[in-house]
Design a protein around this motif. Structure first.
Motif, mmCIF file in Angstrom:
data_model
loop_
_atom_site.group_PDB
_atom_site.id
_atom_site.type_symbol
_atom_site.label_atom_id
_atom_site.label_comp_id
_atom_site.label_asym_id
_atom_site.label_seq_id
_atom_site.Cartn_x
_atom_site.Cartn_y
_atom_site.Cartn_z
ATOM 1 N N THR A 145 0.853 -1.188 0.000
ATOM 2 C CA THR A 145 0.000 0.000 0.000
ATOM 3 C C THR A 145 0.884 1.232 0.000
ATOM 4 O OG1 THR A 145 -0.086 -0.004 2.408
ATOM 5 C CG2 THR A 145 -1.835 -1.180 1.251
ATOM 6 N N PRO A 146 0.495 2.278 -0.705
ATOM 7 C CA PRO A 146 1.328 3.487 -0.735
ATOM 8 C C PRO A 146 1.382 4.135 0.645
ATOM 9 C CG PRO A 146 -0.790 3.891 -1.783
ATOM 10 C CD PRO A 146 -0.727 2.419 -1.512
ATOM 11 N N PRO A 147 2.489 4.809 0.973
ATOM 12 C CA PRO A 147 2.600 5.454 2.292
ATOM 13 C C PRO A 147 1.586 6.558 2.506
ATOM 14 C CG PRO A 147 4.429 6.076 0.862
ATOM 15 C CD PRO A 147 3.694 4.982 0.158
ATOM 16 N N TRP A 148 1.033 7.088 1.424
ATOM 17 C CA TRP A 148 -0.040 8.072 1.507
ATOM 18 C C TRP A 148 -0.790 8.078 0.185
ATOM 19 C CZ3 TRP A 148 5.088 9.761 2.550
ATOM 20 C CH2 TRP A 148 5.778 10.223 1.430
ATOM 21 N N PRO A 149 -2.006 8.611 0.160
ATOM 22 C CA PRO A 149 -2.815 8.587 -1.069
ATOM 23 C C PRO A 149 -2.181 9.397 -2.200
ATOM 24 C CG PRO A 149 -4.177 9.057 0.867
ATOM 25 C CD PRO A 149 -2.746 9.141 1.309
ATOM 26 N N ALA A 150 -2.626 9.109 -3.420
ATOM 27 C CA ALA A 150 -2.105 9.825 -4.589
ATOM 28 C C ALA A 150 -2.421 11.312 -4.519
ATOM 29 C CB ALA A 150 -2.685 9.220 -5.868
ATOM 30 N N SER A 151 -3.557 11.662 -3.909
ATOM 31 C CA SER A 151 -3.911 13.076 -3.783
ATOM 32 C C SER A 151 -2.899 13.825 -2.926
ATOM 33 C CB SER A 151 -5.309 13.215 -3.185
ATOM 34 O OG SER A 151 -5.382 12.563 -1.925
ATOM 35 N N ASP A 152 -2.330 13.143 -1.935
ATOM 36 C CA ASP A 152 -1.308 13.773 -1.108
ATOM 37 C C ASP A 152 -0.033 13.999 -1.901
ATOM 38 O OD1 ASP A 152 -3.312 12.699 0.642
ATOM 39 O OD2 ASP A 152 -1.915 12.947 2.306
ATOM 40 N N THR A 153 0.359 13.011 -2.682
ATOM 41 C CA THR A 153 1.547 13.160 -3.519
ATOM 42 C C THR A 153 1.404 14.336 -4.473
ATOM 43 O OG1 THR A 153 1.940 10.765 -3.416
ATOM 44 C CG2 THR A 153 3.038 11.979 -5.172
ATOM 45 N N GLU A 154 0.234 14.475 -5.054
ATOM 46 C CA GLU A 154 -0.025 15.590 -5.969
ATOM 47 C C GLU A 154 0.101 16.922 -5.246
ATOM 48 O OE1 GLU A 154 -3.561 16.988 -9.106
ATOM 49 O OE2 GLU A 154 -3.918 15.422 -7.605
ATOM 50 N N LEU A 155 -0.424 16.986 -4.030
ATOM 51 C CA LEU A 155 -0.342 18.223 -3.253
ATOM 52 C C LEU A 155 1.107 18.563 -2.922
ATOM 53 C CD1 LEU A 155 -1.547 20.498 -1.443
ATOM 54 C CD2 LEU A 155 -1.609 18.795 0.404
ATOM 55 N N TYR A 156 1.870 17.586 -2.427
ATOM 56 C CA TYR A 156 3.255 17.850 -2.036
ATOM 57 C C TYR A 156 4.070 18.323 -3.236
ATOM 58 C CZ TYR A 156 1.754 14.817 1.831
ATOM 59 O OH TYR A 156 1.070 14.246 2.870
ATOM 60 N N SER A 157 3.864 17.702 -4.377
ATOM 61 C CA SER A 157 4.610 18.077 -5.577
ATOM 62 C C SER A 157 4.292 19.507 -5.998
ATOM 63 C CB SER A 157 4.290 17.095 -6.708
ATOM 64 O OG SER A 157 4.953 17.465 -7.893
ATOM 65 N N TRP A 158 3.029 19.857 -5.937
ATOM 66 C CA TRP A 158 2.654 21.216 -6.334
ATOM 67 C C TRP A 158 3.236 22.248 -5.367
ATOM 68 C CZ3 TRP A 158 0.295 25.352 -4.108
ATOM 69 C CH2 TRP A 158 -0.048 26.409 -4.952
ATOM 70 N N VAL A 159 3.153 21.979 -4.079
ATOM 71 C CA VAL A 159 3.646 22.941 -3.082
ATOM 72 C C VAL A 159 5.144 23.162 -3.250
ATOM 73 C CG1 VAL A 159 4.043 23.305 -0.618
ATOM 74 C CG2 VAL A 159 1.823 22.494 -1.411
#
Length: 663
Positions: A536-550
């Motif tokens: 399982t991923p360490p966090w959801p894909a939506s979180d990854t998208e947020l971190y990358s954008w920030v």
């Protein structure tokens, strides 16, 4: 007693399978929801990249947390850099820490029970995390709670083993005050203190609790006996070596301590501490868990009753030691009542977990009262259990009273840590359970032998590996052979069979895994199913998208105001997005040590949380805090979506300022 090579191999392979099961579970489920562990990840991030979080409310400077276990932070940081992620680094730490713990716990239990199979079973059961009073845990388990305190647990069995080796051949327990002429070795006691001190560098709070527990046990066992009064001269040596071993962490804590610049009214500080930590003895009503709710008078009664019981038991013990060469019959009844009450309180501070384990110990105490004699080790375990309860539950209660009555602000760190000593209740409980299983198992085998003529193995006297004297009858202190262990040894049953390993593999990793998952103390998963082999991923894909954008669209010194997220989510955002935040509940824990810091920070936190109820207030307070962006759930910010800088199915980022979204 040496084990045959074949048995050693089987035991090693079983423990290896346990390590593999926990490691596989951690690798397949790397997500860290523990807020303390996520907070550690932020510290390590700051250690690796000191320029990060320049505007963060807590982590703008490293000095705020530099006293927190530097060795642990350095270890986690090195694994993070090697593996590429915080979660991945913890997964690689699991097999190392767990192997050290399992090996030590097995050797300890085998040395005290002389039964390798009892030792093996209890070692496996003891490894998972056991919650106790004070939001503390016993055990190692997987990566989900692999804090510094869990790594400290890996060395506890070795320190405990050295403690029992130190007292061997010098004590016959609490059931009699007759001891050997041979006194305790000052060198061994000095080394005991040194080992505890060195271990304290992993987690100073746990080191302090263990040092107090073992030193107090030595005082109870030897401090009131004519033949061993010299222990009072030896204990200062133990204190000195403990301090020397812990000197690195002591220096870190001393250098990291800051002095309050201005006094704060104690009433305000007390209220802030009680709100942050929900102190058990401060509110008028005490709620420990969903199954326990006590009024303050009931709780007061429980604490004072046990304190009175402990003082009365100590007085009786001293009277027996100095006045009565032969304990009277009532001494056995005192043992029975005190032992059962102590097990009940132990079950209380263990938050009513592991009921079968505590029930087994209670049955063993009753069995020893009616059918057998007390053993030396029974007295040591009773003393340790009583001391843990006095140190955690009763001691914490009294410390709260002193803290509140005399308004001792600087006592707060000790107050917060003291109730966490409850985790060590499992040390005497697991040893006691080993003695119980050893005796009960032999009784069962003896009856089976009598009924079906099955050969049974007569176990070695459980105390023999540590204390070779025979158990002493509490009524007649003349050495007498335990009737349970007086049967002549016969041909033992050989439980070693390769088929056992095959069955264990099928249970842990095969089609039987789902059936045993609800009851197994070890994680089980059917790896034959392809879907179960996908981590399982360490966090959801939506979180990854947020971190990358920030990271790609905001300045490194950007400050985020957030609303309506859990502690793990916001701590993970701070770490992975590498941006500062305006407030967080976990940050208040660091400020508890300073009255001048905690009170205003808590007031600020309340204000920010209240501001999240309405959008206009949120905007106004965020600007007042100097924030550049607001992070809110996507489903709770319809009014901000039109002007948002970033949005996905879970998050929305709103910029404060004309050009906030153009970076």
């Amino acid at each position: 007693m040496k084990l045959p090579f074949r048995e050693k191999m089987v035991i090693a392979l079983v423990l290896l399978l346990v390590v593999l099961a926990w490691t596989v579970d951690s690798a397949l489920h790397p997500r860290i929801e523990n807020s303390d562990l996520n907070n550690v990840a932020v510290m390590v991030t700051k250690d690796l990249h000191p320029a990060l979080f320049p505007t963060d409310v807590t982590f703008a400077k490293q000095s705020f947390y530099q006293a927190y276990t530097p060795i642990y932070r350095a270890l986690v940081g090195a694994l993070w850099q090697w593996q590429g992620s915080f979660e991945g680094g913890l997964v690689w730490l699991v097999p190392v820490v767990l192997t050290v713990y399992l090996a030590g716990m097995f050797v300890l239990l085998y040395a005290l029970t002389a039964n390798q199979w009892v030792a093996l079973g209890l070692t496996i059961v003891s490894a998972h995390y056991h919650d106790t009073m004070g939001a503390e845990v016993w055990g190692v388990g997987g990566s989900s709670q692999l804090m510094a305190r869990a790594i400290f647990m890996a060395v506890v069995p070795y320190i405990a083993l050295w403690f029992f080796l130190t007292i061997k051949q010098t004590s016959q327990g609490l059931e009699t005050c007759e001891v050997s002429e041979k006194t305790l070795s000052p060198v061994k006691i000095a080394l005991l203190g040194l080992f505890i001190g060195l271990a304290a560098n992993l987690h100073p709070g746990s080191g302090m609790h263990l040092a107090v527990l073992l030193a107090s046990t030595l005082i109870i066992l030897y401090g009131f006996r004519r033949a061993t009064l010299k222990i009072w001269l030896t204990l200062p040596l133990m204190v000195l070596t403990t301090f020397l071993g812990a000197l690195p962490i002591v220096r870190a804590v001393t250098n990291g301590a800051s002095q309050p610049s201005a006094p704060v009214p104690f009433a305000q500080f007390k209220q802030a501490v009680a709100e942050r930590y929900a102190l058990y003895f401060y509110p008028p009503k005490f709620e420990w868990s969903a199954n326990l709710a006590l009024t303050r008078p009931m709780l007061d009664g429980l604490v004072w009753f046990y304190l009175g019981l402990a003082i009365g038991g100590l007085c009786l013990y001293l009277w027996v030691c100095w006045r009565s060469p032969e304990p009277a019959k009532w001494w056995r009844w005192a043992w029975l009542g005190g032992g059962l009450i102590t097990v009940g309180y132990a079950y209380l501070i263990a938050l009513f977990d592991m009921g079968l384990l505590f029930g087994l110990v209670a049955c063993y105490i009753i069995y020893r009262f009616w059918y057998a004699n007390w053993q030396s080790l029974d007295g040591v375990m009773l003393a340790m259990a009583v001391l843990v309860i006095l140190q955690s539950l009763v001691g914490y209660y009294l410390s709260c009273g002193i803290w509140e009555t005399f308004e001792l602000t600087r006592l707060t760190p000790l107050l917060i840590e003291q109730f966490r000593a409850a985790r060590f209740i499992y040390l005497p409980i697991y040893v006691w359970a080993g003695l119980a299983l050893n005796d009960f198992g032999f009784l069962i085998l003896r009856h089976l032998k009598a009924s079906f003529e099955i050969p049974a193995q007569s176990p070695v006297n459980p105390i023999n590996p540590i204390n070779p004297v025979n158990p002493v009858n509490p009524i007649n202190p003349v050495n007498s052979v335990n009737p349970v262990n007086s049967v002549n040894p016969v041909t033992p049953i050989n439980p070693v069979n390769p088929l056992i390993l095959v069955i264990l593999v099928i249970i842990l990793f095969g089609p039987l895994a789902p059936l045993f998952a609800p009851i197994s103390p070890i994680p089980t998963v059917n790896l034959l199913e392809p879907a179960n082999r996908v981590p399982t991923p360490p966090w959801p894909a939506s979180d990854t998208e947020l971190y990358s954008w920030v990271r790609g669209h905001t300045a490194p010194d950007a400050l985020f105001f957030w609303c309506d997220f859990g502690t793990a989510t916001t701590l993970r955002f701070r770490r992975e997005a590498q941006r500062g935040i305006t407030h967080h509940w976990k940050d208040l824990g660091w400020a508890t040590y300073q009255g001048t810091t905690l009170v205003p920070l808590l007031a600020r936190y309340r204000k920010f949380e209240k501001a999240c109820r309405e959008v206009p207030t949120t905007l106004a307070v965020a600007k007042e805090a100097g924030a550049n962006y607001i992070l809110v759930p996507a489903n709770k910010a319809d009014a901000l979506k039109a002007a948002s800088c970033f949005a996905n199915e879970r998050y929305l980022v709103f910029g404060l300022g004309a050009n906030a979204c153009d970076q």
